[in-house]
Motif scaffolding. Structure first.
Motif, short mmCIF file in Angstrom:
data_model
loop_
_atom_site.label_atom_id
_atom_site.label_comp_id
_atom_site.label_asym_id
_atom_site.label_seq_id
_atom_site.Cartn_x
_atom_site.Cartn_y
_atom_site.Cartn_z
N SER A 30 -51.13 -47.14 -35.58
CA SER A 30 -50.13 -47.63 -36.54
C SER A 30 -49.26 -46.51 -37.08
O SER A 30 -48.14 -46.75 -37.53
CB SER A 30 -50.82 -48.34 -37.71
OG SER A 30 -51.42 -47.40 -38.58
N LEU A 76 -58.79 -50.40 -45.07
CA LEU A 76 -58.05 -50.70 -43.85
C LEU A 76 -58.96 -51.25 -42.75
O LEU A 76 -58.55 -52.09 -41.95
CB LEU A 76 -57.33 -49.45 -43.34
CG LEU A 76 -56.29 -48.85 -44.29
CD1 LEU A 76 -55.66 -47.61 -43.66
CD2 LEU A 76 -55.20 -49.87 -44.63
N SER A 84 -55.80 -48.03 -39.03
CA SER A 84 -55.76 -49.47 -38.75
C SER A 84 -57.10 -49.86 -38.15
O SER A 84 -57.93 -48.99 -37.85
CB SER A 84 -54.61 -49.82 -37.78
OG SER A 84 -54.77 -49.13 -36.55
#
Length: 235
Positions: free
Chosen positions: A40, A194, A152
């Motif tokens: 990400s 996350l 992520s």
């Protein structure tokens, strides 16, 4: 680890389709560079940020440029996720990681577990047990002085931790080594908000005997070198 030269400074316009980055160089050229980072890139793919790219001249590649560095505040951060394995290879050969010295042989990408490959298998020398070392790239820092992983959800990362648990239970050494490609952090923690599953898996692995190591790097426009260990916080 030496970075490609020469590096050309510019500004990031945008990063898109995972592997592409539009950059306006200081010499006025607008180029599309390859981005060797499938993640990400949270916190580092910032539009307008100061960046450095290399014009590699390889005619076999579709893109003539590759994005190498980004400046976050006053800190330069390499964006290439293949760097850490090269950095660790050099560090192992020069013996700068005390926890991993004493082995006579360093093998890379060795098959193990259920269809996995370990980044480094250390064996021989004065050490009695072989050592399986998994390496992860870290660039995320949302709070001052704190490096975090992952940026992520990473089911693959959690799988690697389970594989390391199996190695540890079998009597060999298992090491999870986080390489922070920046020099402005003092401690490391899993990014539980996350990816809570990864944070849980990391705690489980540590409890099962997997050794956790984290080192930061000294970064210049010429090279990236492993520097010093960071504190690891799991709670």
């Amino acid at each position: 680890m030496k970075l490609p030269q020469p590096l050309l400074a510019g500004r990031l316009v945008k990063r898109y389709k995972r592997f592409l980055a539009d950059i306006v160089l200081d010499d006025g050229r607008e180029v599309t560079a390859h981005c060797a980072n499938p993640g990400s890139m949270l916190g580092v793919a910032i539009e307008g940020a100061r960046v450095w790219a290399c014009e590699h001249g390889d005619k076999k590649r579709k893109l003539a440029f590759s994005w190498e560095l980004v400046e976050i505040g006053k800190t330069r951060v390499p964006v290439n996720t293949t760097n850490p394995n090269k950095i660790i290879k050099e560090a192992l050969e020069s013996g700068v990681i005390p926890e991993l010295t004493g082995y006579g042989e360093h093998q890379r990408e060795v098959k193990y577990g259920e269809g996995s490959r370990i980044d480094f298998l250390l064996s021989g020398g004065r050490r009695k047990k072989p050592c399986y070392v998994e390496v992860k790239n870290v660039h995320l820092s949302r709070s001052k002085g704190l490096a975090e992983f992952p940026d992520s959800v990473t089911a693959r990362g959690a799988k690697h931790l389970k594989e390391l648990e199996t190695v540890a239970s079998g009597g060999a050494r298992a090491v999870m080594l986080f390489v922070v490609q920046r020099s402005d952090c003092r401690r490391f923690a899993p990014a539980a908000d996350l990816d809570p599953a990864y944070a849980k898996a990391l705690k489980s692995a540590a409890s099962a005997g997997v050794e956790l190591l984290c080192y930061d790097c000294e970064v210049t426009t010429a090279e990236v070198v492993l520097r010093k260990p960071l504190e690891i916080h799991l709670d």
